[in-house]
Design a protein around this motif. Structure first.
Motif, PDB file in Angstrom:
ATOM      1  N   ALA A 374      41.709  36.094  33.391  1.00 42.06           N
ATOM      2  CA  ALA A 374      40.420  36.184  32.695  1.00 42.06           C
ATOM      3  C   ALA A 374      39.376  35.307  33.377  1.00 42.06           C
ATOM      4  CB  ALA A 374      40.596  35.777  31.233  1.00 42.06           C
ATOM      5  N   ALA A 375      39.813  34.084  33.788  1.00 41.00           N
ATOM      6  CA  ALA A 375      38.879  33.202  34.476  1.00 41.00           C
ATOM      7  C   ALA A 375      38.473  33.779  35.830  1.00 41.00           C
ATOM      8  CB  ALA A 375      39.513  31.824  34.656  1.00 41.00           C
ATOM      9  N   MET A 376      39.443  34.391  36.543  1.00 39.40           N
ATOM     10  CA  MET A 376      39.130  34.998  37.841  1.00 39.40           C
ATOM     11  C   MET A 376      38.157  36.166  37.680  1.00 39.40           C
ATOM     12  SD  MET A 376      42.859  34.938  39.715  1.00 39.40           S
ATOM     13  CE  MET A 376      42.246  35.940  41.066  1.00 39.40           C
ATOM     14  N   GLU A 377      38.315  36.925  36.623  1.00 38.77           N
ATOM     15  CA  GLU A 377      37.398  38.037  36.385  1.00 38.77           C
ATOM     16  C   GLU A 377      35.979  37.518  36.178  1.00 38.77           C
ATOM     17  OE1 GLU A 377      38.160  41.049  36.731  1.00 38.77           O
ATOM     18  OE2 GLU A 377      36.298  42.008  36.063  1.00 38.77           O
ATOM     19  N   GLN A 378      35.859  36.419  35.422  1.00 48.01           N
ATOM     20  CA  GLN A 378      34.545  35.822  35.227  1.00 48.01           C
ATOM     21  C   GLN A 378      33.982  35.320  36.550  1.00 48.01           C
ATOM     22  OE1 GLN A 378      32.691  35.849  32.619  1.00 48.01           O
ATOM     23  NE2 GLN A 378      31.052  34.526  33.429  1.00 48.01           N
ATOM     24  N   ARG A 381      32.671  38.215  38.678  1.00 49.56           N
ATOM     25  CA  ARG A 381      31.328  38.674  38.284  1.00 49.56           C
ATOM     26  C   ARG A 381      30.252  37.718  38.813  1.00 49.56           C
ATOM     27  NH1 ARG A 381      34.154  40.087  33.406  1.00 49.56           N
ATOM     28  NH2 ARG A 381      33.631  38.056  32.522  1.00 49.56           N
ATOM     29  N   GLU A 382      30.558  36.416  38.738  1.00 56.60           N
ATOM     30  CA  GLU A 382      29.576  35.459  39.253  1.00 56.60           C
ATOM     31  C   GLU A 382      29.427  35.579  40.770  1.00 56.60           C
ATOM     32  OE1 GLU A 382      30.504  32.027  35.882  1.00 56.60           O
ATOM     33  OE2 GLU A 382      30.885  31.650  38.002  1.00 56.60           O
ATOM     34  N   ILE A 383      30.559  35.815  41.462  1.00 61.10           N
ATOM     35  CA  ILE A 383      30.500  35.973  42.916  1.00 61.10           C
ATOM     36  C   ILE A 383      29.710  37.215  43.303  1.00 61.10           C
ATOM     37  CG2 ILE A 383      31.916  36.452  44.959  1.00 61.10           C
ATOM     38  CD1 ILE A 383      34.046  34.623  43.772  1.00 61.10           C
ATOM     39  N   ASN A 384      29.866  38.302  42.550  1.00 58.26           N
ATOM     40  CA  ASN A 384      29.086  39.515  42.833  1.00 58.26           C
ATOM     41  C   ASN A 384      27.595  39.249  42.726  1.00 58.26           C
ATOM     42  OD1 ASN A 384      31.367  41.050  43.325  1.00 58.26           O
ATOM     43  ND2 ASN A 384      31.555  41.729  41.201  1.00 58.26           N
ATOM     44  N   ASP A 385      27.223  38.455  41.716  1.00 57.62           N
ATOM     45  CA  ASP A 385      25.806  38.115  41.598  1.00 57.62           C
ATOM     46  C   ASP A 385      25.344  37.297  42.799  1.00 57.62           C
ATOM     47  OD1 ASP A 385      26.164  37.576  38.003  1.00 57.62           O
ATOM     48  OD2 ASP A 385      25.848  39.413  39.171  1.00 57.62           O
ATOM     49  N   ILE A 386      26.190  36.346  43.228  1.00 56.89           N
ATOM     50  CA  ILE A 386      25.819  35.524  44.384  1.00 56.89           C
ATOM     51  C   ILE A 386      25.719  36.371  45.648  1.00 56.89           C
ATOM     52  CG2 ILE A 386      26.588  33.611  45.842  1.00 56.89           C
ATOM     53  CD1 ILE A 386      27.853  32.360  43.351  1.00 56.89           C
ATOM     54  N   LEU A 387      26.678  37.318  45.817  1.00 56.49           N
ATOM     55  CA  LEU A 387      26.643  38.184  46.999  1.00 56.49           C
ATOM     56  C   LEU A 387      25.380  39.045  47.024  1.00 56.49           C
ATOM     57  CD1 LEU A 387      30.375  39.355  47.231  1.00 56.49           C
ATOM     58  CD2 LEU A 387      29.188  37.749  48.720  1.00 56.49           C
ATOM     59  N   TYR A 388      24.964  39.473  45.868  1.00 53.72           N
ATOM     60  CA  TYR A 388      23.732  40.279  45.814  1.00 53.72           C
ATOM     61  C   TYR A 388      22.538  39.455  46.301  1.00 53.72           C
ATOM     62  CZ  TYR A 388      19.796  42.875  43.906  1.00 53.72           C
ATOM     63  OH  TYR A 388      18.616  43.551  43.757  1.00 53.72           O
ATOM     64  N   LYS A 389      22.502  38.183  45.878  1.00 49.45           N
ATOM     65  CA  LYS A 389      21.412  37.320  46.331  1.00 49.45           C
ATOM     66  C   LYS A 389      21.541  37.046  47.831  1.00 49.45           C
ATOM     67  CE  LYS A 389      20.968  35.040  41.845  1.00 49.45           C
ATOM     68  NZ  LYS A 389      21.060  33.745  41.112  1.00 49.45           N
ATOM     69  N   ILE A 390      22.813  36.894  48.315  1.00 49.38           N
ATOM     70  CA  ILE A 390      23.011  36.655  49.738  1.00 49.38           C
ATOM     71  C   ILE A 390      22.556  37.843  50.566  1.00 49.38           C
ATOM     72  CG2 ILE A 390      24.797  36.326  51.504  1.00 49.38           C
ATOM     73  CD1 ILE A 390      26.293  34.601  49.533  1.00 49.38           C
ATOM     74  N   ARG A 391      22.817  39.071  50.075  1.00 54.01           N
ATOM     75  CA  ARG A 391      22.361  40.268  50.804  1.00 54.01           C
ATOM     76  C   ARG A 391      20.837  40.299  50.902  1.00 54.01           C
ATOM     77  NH1 ARG A 391      26.851  42.827  48.293  1.00 54.01           N
ATOM     78  NH2 ARG A 391      25.563  43.393  46.481  1.00 54.01           N
TER      79      ARG A 391
END
Length: 810
Positions: A374-378, A381-391
């Motif tokens: 559950a913690a990894m899933e959270q 989601r946070e990493i996906n947001d960071i990757l979007y900003k990195i792109r």
């Protein structure tokens, strides 16, 4: 009657087996086992072996037993590596090596036994625990006498009266009681564990009883009044009736004994219940029966029992005693089995408890794993947001990089124009010596020579981001770096990037690059520039490949090989005389051929030893023996390596084989046509001449300087490269009629008549370069750098080529 009774008892199956076992034991005495430990050496066990040889009868056989503990780790090049990380053949080889070592030690001990005329053998047993292995050895081999160490020799004291090592204490406590054990240390007997007499009878249930038991049973039978008074008649008679009366009770007794042998189960029950032995009960029954039966002649049938009958009765009592011991041993084994069953039940209970604990632990781990998921899933989601900003940032960075690339191209154009302006300025107005030194100091940070400093981004762009497809296999980097093909400032270059772990520091790197950049010669690869931060050096690209590649393909004719060797020889002569430098790495991989099937070459690898740290692997096939012994580089090292290259050019063989074959041919052991490479078209005389030159370069050359050897080599190679097989001049130039560019003097711009090699490595017309030097110039007309020497060297090969060209076109 006595003979018939003896035959009846001998025919009994149990008695026959026991008599056979007793005879075998008497004929083959049990050997004495000596335990040689895993760390015991030959010297340490000599004293103990001498004690064994002095105290064990010579009639007994001696067995040297070594228990080897399989290693869990193996020493590989100074590091202990677990067995699980090694290949099976490596572990097997290591174990075989250990077995060979201990086998040699045991063989030395066996030689000592042989010298004392003692029959001895050896046995090696693998066991994870030495003490348990000794106990198992005693059980498996039925060892009855064992000699082992009580402690290590350094732990021995005169007051020692008991074993001290854990291994000896364990064997003393757990070994089979039937085994007698001597504990020795440093050639002295410490103590003895005697064998248990009861255990001996229990272990050998089919053996004969002890003499003490036999004597007591016999005495008890003799002391019975009934046997003395009314047993059997001992009178001798020839009367048939009397004989029949005597045979009747004896026959009945024999039948009863056979019946008793067949019914061994009932005997065991009597022994377990503590009642009188079956044979003794049967004997009493027969006595009573004989008392009631009168003899035919009216005389008393009692009397004294003869000696033969007493012996048979004694054997029957002995057999009954053995059966009683067998029953006792069976009972003891049953009790041991019950104890083992109880232990197995306890272990099963422990296993069940362990299983329950593991199940509980697994449940807890699964719950924790669920929480972690559950913690990894959270986090995902946070990493996906960071990757979007990195792109988004990457997109912006790409735009900035395009702008930077455009700016860099503009800067490159400006630098190129600025370089052209400087060249034009130096041509029109030569700078003074002081101004040049100041400019050189500004270029290389005061290192004493100038070179073009390159940025990492410029090299990255030139090599297409150091693409692996652009790598150059030649050059002989020796695993110290990688070489890439690239285009730098409209010029094809070879970029060598040294590994950080082998390259020197930045200051020394700059000094060495500055020193290399000041050495120029037509047969040396020119250094274009360097990037100090990346430890990278850019050279001119020689597209023809290395001499090693051409030799592997066998594509070079013999005249081209002579021309290449002459070019290498000229480069070395220039280095040794003009710049007083040593190349140090002459080999076919560093000799680059100029163009396909060309007779010209350029020597690469100059100064590479100064760019890397000491300790790199040397090319042993081309190394001078004096250098291998002392580690000191000298011009002789280059001459020796050139000699090996010449032998390879003549024979087409690898370095070691080429030198061996040439030496055999020089001594007359082989014909030269068997040694010379026929695929290259070598004339026999030319091949022999060049091969002898190579052997002379590889020799000691006592009293002859390397410069003189090089001059001799240049003369021989010049004559070979400019002549055909029959001695006529060779055709080395093209047929288009135009003079090659290297025929033209850089100063006069005319075809030279007397070419001379100056200190900068370029060839000039003798009159023009002398006038230049005579007018007070001490710099190169080509590079505007200070000449290391004003000495001129005649370029004989180029002069002959020019004369041949003139003869063909005028």
């Amino acid at each position: 009657m006595e003979e018939e009774l003896g035959e009846a008892i001998i025919l009994g199956p149990a008695a026959a087996l026991r008599l056979q076992d007793r005879d075998n034991d008497e004929q083959q005495p049990q050997p004495v086992y000596c335990a040689v430990g895993g760390t015991a050496g030959k010297e340490e066990w000599k004293a103990n072996l001498q004690w064994v040889l002095a105290n064990v009868p010579r009639s007994k056989r001696l067995v040297l037993a070594h228990l080897r503990r399989p290693p869990s780790r193996i020493n590989m090049m100074g590091a202990w590596v677990p067995v699980s990380q090694l290949a099976e053949e490596e572990v097997t080889a290591f174990r075989q090596l250990e077995e060979d070592k201990i086998g040699k030690v045991l063989d030395d001990l066996l030689d000592i036994c042989k010298s004392q005329k003692v029959n001895a053998s050896k046995i090696i047993v693998a066991s994870d625990d030495t003490a348990r292995g000794l106990v198992q050895l005693v059980d498996d081999h039925g060892v009855t006498e064992l000699v082992m160490g009580a402690a290590s020799d350094r732990a021995y004291t005169r007051k020692m009266r008991a074993p001290r090592s854990k291994k000896a204490l364990t064997v003393q406590r757990k070994a089979n009681p039937s085994c007698k054990i001597w504990f020795v240390c440093k050639g002295n007997l410490i103590c003895t564990r005697e064998a248990s007499e009861g255990a001996n009878r229990a272990e050998s249930s089919t053996a004969s009883t002890s003499p003490r038991s036999s004597t007591s049973d016999y005495s008890r039978s003799k002391s019975s009044p009934r046997l003395h008074s009314k047993t059997f008649s001992t009178q001798e008679s020839n009367d048939p009736a009397t004989a029949s009366v005597d045979e009747t009770p004896t026959s009945r007794w024999v039948d009863a004994m056979d019946h008793t042998m067949e019914g061994s189960a009932s005997v065991s029950e009597i022994v377990e219940s503590g009642e009188e032995p079956a044979a003794e009960q049967l004997l009493h029954a027969e006595v009573e029966e004989d008392q009631e039966a009168p003899s035919p002649d009216g005389s008393d049938a009692g009397g004294m029992m003869d000696d033969a009958l007493y012996e048979k009765l004694k054997d029957a009592l002995m057999e009954a005693d053995n059966l009683r011991h067998e029953a006792y041993e069976e009972t003891r084994r049953r009790q041991m089995a019950e104890r083992e069953l109880a232990e197995a039940s306890r272990m099963a209970d422990d296993a069940e408890s362990s299983y329950r604990r593991e199940a509980k632990h697994r449940k807890e781990m699964e719950e924790m794993l669920a929480r972690e998921r559950a913690a990894m899933e959270q986090d995902r989601r946070e990493i996906n947001d960071i990757l979007y900003k990195i792109r988004q940032v990457d997109d912006r960075s790409a735009e900035l990089e395009l702008q930077i690339s455009s700016s860099e191209r503009m800067m490159s154009d400006l630098e190129a124009r600025l370089s052209e302006s400087y060249s034009l300025l130096e041509t029109l107005q030569p700078t003074t010596a002081a101004a040049r030194e100041e400019t050189e100091g500004a270029h290389d940070g005061g290192q004493g020579a100038s070179f073009l400093r390159l940025g990492y981004s410029e090299l990255d762009e030139a090599t297409t981001h150091f693409d692996e497809s652009a790598r150059v296999d030649g050059g002989g980097d020796g695993g110290r770096g990688k070489v890439y093909r690239g285009e730098l400032r409209n010029m094809a270059v070879a970029v060598k990037v040294l590994r950080r772990d082998v390259a020197v520091d930045e200051a020394r790197f700059a000094r060495e690059v500055g020193r290399i950049s000041g050495v120029r010669h037509p047969n040396l690869v020119t250094l274009v520039g360097a990037c100090l931060e990346a430890r990278a050096v850019a050279y001119e690209l020689v597209p023809g490949g290395s001499l090693d590649d051409h030799l592997c393909r066998g594509a070079l004719p013999w005249r081209a090989r002579c021309g290449i060797a002459y070019g290498a020889c000229s480069a070395l002569a220039f280095l040794h005389s003009a710049s007083t430098a040593v190349h140090g790495d002459v080999r076919p991989a560093n000799i680059l051929v100029v163009g396909s099937l060309s007779s010209s070459c350029k020597l690469a690898g100059l100064g590479t030893r100064g760019l890397v740290r000491p300790g790199g692997a040397a090319a042993l096939a081309y190394a001078d023996p004096h250098y291998l012994a002392t580690g000191e580089l000298s011009p002789q090292c280059d001459v020796h390596a050139l000699g090996v290259v010449l032998l390879r050019l003549v024979t087409g063989m690898p370095a070691f084989l080429a030198r061996k074959a040439a030496r055999e041919a020089a001594r007359g052991g082989k014909a030269w046509h068997e040694v010379v490479d026929a695929g290259a078209g070598w004339p026999a005389e030319r091949g022999r001449e060049v091969a002898l030159l190579g052997l002379r370069c590889c020799g000691d050359n006592v009293g002859v300087s390397p410069h003189e050897v090089l001059e001799e080599a240049r003369g021989v190679l010049e004559a070979a490269s400019t002549a055909s097989g029959d001695g006529a001049p060779g055709r080395l130039l093209s047929d288009d009629g135009a003079a090659p560019s290297y025929f033209v003097c850089p100063i006069l711009k005319e075809v030279m008549r007397d070419p001379q090699i100056a200190g900068d490595g370029f060839t000039y017309e003798a009159e023009a370069i002398k006038e230049w030097l005579g007018s007070g110039h001490d710099t190169s007309p080509m590079t505007n750098l200070k000449l290391p020497t004003q000495k001129l060297l005649p370029n004989h090969a180029l002069r002959d080529a020019i004369h041949h060209w003139r003869a063909m076109h005028y």
